[in-house]
Scaffold this motif. Structure first.
Motif, mmCIF file in Angstrom:
data_model
loop_
_atom_site.group_PDB
_atom_site.id
_atom_site.type_symbol
_atom_site.label_atom_id
_atom_site.label_comp_id
_atom_site.label_asym_id
_atom_site.label_seq_id
_atom_site.Cartn_x
_atom_site.Cartn_y
_atom_site.Cartn_z
ATOM 1 N N MET A 1 0.829 -1.200 0.000
ATOM 2 C CA MET A 1 0.000 0.000 0.000
ATOM 3 C C MET A 1 0.864 1.251 0.000
ATOM 4 O O MET A 1 1.934 1.289 0.616
ATOM 5 N N SER A 2 0.392 2.292 -0.677
ATOM 6 C CA SER A 2 1.090 3.573 -0.627
ATOM 7 C C SER A 2 0.674 4.331 0.624
ATOM 8 O O SER A 2 -0.400 4.091 1.196
ATOM 9 N N LEU A 3 1.516 5.273 1.036
ATOM 10 C CA LEU A 3 1.179 6.104 2.190
ATOM 11 C C LEU A 3 -0.055 6.946 1.895
ATOM 12 O O LEU A 3 -0.914 7.151 2.766
ATOM 13 N N GLY A 4 -0.172 7.432 0.673
ATOM 14 C CA GLY A 4 -1.339 8.212 0.292
ATOM 15 C C GLY A 4 -2.630 7.409 0.398
ATOM 16 O O GLY A 4 -3.660 7.929 0.843
ATOM 17 N N MET A 5 -2.584 6.132 0.018
ATOM 18 C CA MET A 5 -3.772 5.274 0.134
ATOM 19 C C MET A 5 -4.126 5.041 1.601
ATOM 20 O O MET A 5 -5.304 5.092 1.982
ATOM 21 N N LEU A 6 -3.119 4.804 2.445
ATOM 22 C CA LEU A 6 -3.394 4.626 3.867
ATOM 23 C C LEU A 6 -4.065 5.865 4.449
ATOM 24 O O LEU A 6 -5.049 5.767 5.188
ATOM 25 N N GLU A 7 -3.564 7.034 4.101
ATOM 26 C CA GLU A 7 -4.170 8.265 4.597
ATOM 27 C C GLU A 7 -5.599 8.419 4.080
ATOM 28 O O GLU A 7 -6.487 8.886 4.807
ATOM 29 N N HIS A 8 -5.828 8.029 2.835
ATOM 30 C CA HIS A 8 -7.183 8.089 2.265
ATOM 31 C C HIS A 8 -8.131 7.178 3.055
ATOM 32 O O HIS A 8 -9.271 7.557 3.366
ATOM 33 N N LEU A 9 -7.657 5.969 3.402
ATOM 34 C CA LEU A 9 -8.480 5.032 4.161
ATOM 35 C C LEU A 9 -8.706 5.518 5.594
ATOM 36 O O LEU A 9 -9.788 5.334 6.153
ATOM 37 N N LEU A 10 -7.699 6.147 6.173
ATOM 38 C CA LEU A 10 -7.845 6.714 7.513
ATOM 39 C C LEU A 10 -8.872 7.839 7.527
ATOM 40 O O LEU A 10 -9.639 7.990 8.481
ATOM 41 N N LYS A 11 -8.896 8.608 6.464
ATOM 42 C CA LYS A 11 -9.774 9.780 6.411
ATOM 43 C C LYS A 11 -11.239 9.395 6.552
ATOM 44 O O LYS A 11 -12.044 10.167 7.099
ATOM 45 N N PHE A 12 -11.606 8.205 6.087
ATOM 46 C CA PHE A 12 -12.996 7.755 6.205
ATOM 47 C C PHE A 12 -13.457 7.815 7.660
ATOM 48 O O PHE A 12 -14.606 8.169 7.949
ATOM 49 N N PHE A 13 -12.562 7.486 8.597
ATOM 50 C CA PHE A 13 -12.908 7.518 10.020
ATOM 51 C C PHE A 13 -12.566 8.851 10.664
ATOM 52 O O PHE A 13 -13.320 9.365 11.486
ATOM 53 N N LEU A 14 -11.436 9.414 10.292
ATOM 54 C CA LEU A 14 -10.959 10.616 10.970
ATOM 55 C C LEU A 14 -11.810 11.846 10.688
ATOM 56 O O LEU A 14 -11.971 12.709 11.553
ATOM 57 N N LYS A 15 -12.372 11.936 9.493
ATOM 58 C CA LYS A 15 -12.990 13.200 9.085
ATOM 59 C C LYS A 15 -14.279 13.514 9.833
ATOM 60 O O LYS A 15 -14.566 14.679 10.123
ATOM 61 N N ASP A 16 -15.072 12.492 10.177
ATOM 62 C CA ASP A 16 -16.353 12.811 10.820
ATOM 63 C C ASP A 16 -16.820 11.773 11.836
ATOM 64 O O ASP A 16 -17.976 11.776 12.246
ATOM 65 N N LYS A 17 -15.935 10.869 12.242
ATOM 66 C CA LYS A 17 -16.281 9.883 13.256
ATOM 67 C C LYS A 17 -15.634 10.267 14.595
ATOM 68 O O LYS A 17 -14.641 10.991 14.633
ATOM 69 N N LYS A 18 -16.194 9.780 15.678
ATOM 70 C CA LYS A 18 -15.616 9.999 17.000
ATOM 71 C C LYS A 18 -14.443 9.039 17.189
ATOM 72 O O LYS A 18 -14.617 7.816 17.141
ATOM 73 N N ILE A 19 -13.243 9.596 17.393
ATOM 74 C CA ILE A 19 -12.037 8.786 17.550
ATOM 75 C C ILE A 19 -11.565 8.847 19.001
ATOM 76 O O ILE A 19 -11.319 9.926 19.537
ATOM 77 N N ILE A 20 -11.432 7.683 19.626
ATOM 78 C CA ILE A 20 -10.953 7.618 21.008
ATOM 79 C C ILE A 20 -9.449 7.820 21.059
ATOM 80 O O ILE A 20 -8.928 8.560 21.889
ATOM 81 N N GLY A 21 -8.744 7.137 20.194
ATOM 82 C CA GLY A 21 -7.284 7.223 20.169
ATOM 83 C C GLY A 21 -6.739 6.450 18.987
ATOM 84 O O GLY A 21 -7.469 5.723 18.306
ATOM 85 N N VAL A 22 -5.438 6.613 18.752
ATOM 86 C CA VAL A 22 -4.760 5.962 17.625
ATOM 87 C C VAL A 22 -3.415 5.438 18.110
ATOM 88 O O VAL A 22 -2.697 6.137 18.833
ATOM 89 N N ASP A 23 -3.071 4.207 17.731
ATOM 90 C CA ASP A 23 -1.695 3.763 17.969
ATOM 91 C C ASP A 23 -1.057 3.328 16.659
ATOM 92 O O ASP A 23 -1.744 2.959 15.700
ATOM 93 N N ILE A 24 0.273 3.419 16.626
ATOM 94 C CA ILE A 24 1.053 3.149 15.420
ATOM 95 C C ILE A 24 2.250 2.290 15.799
ATOM 96 O O ILE A 24 3.034 2.640 16.690
ATOM 97 N N CYS A 25 2.417 1.149 15.134
ATOM 98 C CA CYS A 25 3.615 0.322 15.332
ATOM 99 C C CYS A 25 4.206 0.000 13.963
ATOM 100 O O CYS A 25 3.673 0.379 12.932
ATOM 101 N N GLY A 26 5.321 -0.733 13.976
ATOM 102 C CA GLY A 26 5.932 -1.159 12.722
ATOM 103 C C GLY A 26 7.289 -0.558 12.470
ATOM 104 O O GLY A 26 7.564 -0.067 11.369
ATOM 105 N N GLU A 27 8.155 -0.600 13.492
ATOM 106 C CA GLU A 27 9.514 -0.086 13.302
ATOM 107 C C GLU A 27 10.409 -1.170 12.725
ATOM 108 O O GLU A 27 10.029 -2.330 12.607
ATOM 109 N N CYS A 28 11.634 -0.800 12.369
ATOM 110 C CA CYS A 28 12.520 -1.730 11.660
ATOM 111 C C CYS A 28 13.219 -2.692 12.628
ATOM 112 O O CYS A 28 13.149 -2.554 13.847
#
Length: 253
Positions: free
Chosen positions: A193-220
């Motif tokens: 997946m491209s970073l732009g596609m991930l951001e597009h998919l995130l936007k579906f929830f971020l733009k108008d849904k109630k978000i409790i929190g976000v976590d991010i993993c996946g280091e080298c």
């Protein structure tokens, strides 16, 4: 009293090399001395992690190190005391059969959430392969909605959007192994997946849904040859900061 700062759970000191701490409004919590946490988490390790984050709110953006520590999402969502849904962006399902009974691992934590968390309304899995999704066998599977990598590529999953319940808040978990190696280097197999596609998919929830929190993993991978490590860290830091700022524009970091 709880604080809602964005924070880093630093198990391997990888974020020090990425200079993520220099990013605005983020706190580093040193977890490198906690035993029994790599890949599998012992009950003692889990208790100590809970202790270190107990004064922090679940709200905000949280970096949780490599995919070896993705089970942190279960610890975080266990803190949610109301109905919610979990949105999981991941190249893997993290719903494997437990290898060690009585311990949470990076490979089975999501199965534990869907089977054990009574507040969970839905688990929305985005980005795993159709073959891996077909292998999922968990209790409460009716709570699971999946958008496979293949469905994302051919846009055939849009009809499932109506299945998502939007009257509950969402907790979002991102494993960056969903991304192509052009954007990130992780210690697990990766998607395309491209970073732009991930951001597009995130936007579906971020733009108008109630978000409790976000976590991010996946280091080298720790222990890479020095030139490869530096190159991977530069790439990862750039993607981490991009995601942090993108999410922050919606959540008000």
């Amino acid at each position: 009293m709880t604080r809602s700062e964005n924070f880093i759970l630093d198990f391997t000191h990888i974020y020090i090399d990425e200079n993520i701490e220099q990013t605005e409004n983020i706190v580093r919590i040193d977890c490198s001395d906690i035993l029994g946490t790599d890949l599998y988490c012992t009950k003692e390790g889990e208790a100590e992690i809970q202790k270190r984050i107990e004064n922090f709110s679940i709200n905000g953006v949280h970096f949780i190190d490599s995919g070896n520590y993705h089970y942190i999402t279960k610890i975080m969502t266990d803190k949610i005391n109301k109905k919610f849904s979990l949105v999981l962006y991941d190249h893997h399902t993290d719903m494997q059969k437990p290898m060690v009974e009585g311990m949470t691992s990076c490979g089975d934590w999501a199965a534990q959430v869907i089977e054990q968390n009574e507040n969970l309304e839905q688990l929305i899995l985005v980005g795993a392969s159709e073959a891996d999704i077909q292998q999922i066998n968990v209790k409460n599977q009716s709570k699971l909605i999946t958008f496979s990598a293949e469905e994302l590529r051919n846009n055939s999953g849009r009809k499932k959007l109506d299945l998502i319940e939007t009257d509950v808040p969402f907790y979002i978990s991102i494993d960056k192994d969903i991304l192509d190696k052009h954007y990130i280097e992780t210690n697990w197999s990766q998607g395309h997946m491209s970073l732009g596609m991930l951001e597009h998919l995130l936007k579906f929830f971020l733009k108008d849904k109630k978000i409790i929190g976000v976590d991010i993993c996946g280091e080298c991978q720790i222990g890479l040859p020095f030139p490869e490590y530096i190159e991977a860290e530069e790439k990862n830091a750039e993607t981490n900061i991009e995601l942090y700022e993108y999410i922050g524009r919606y959540m008000g970091k």
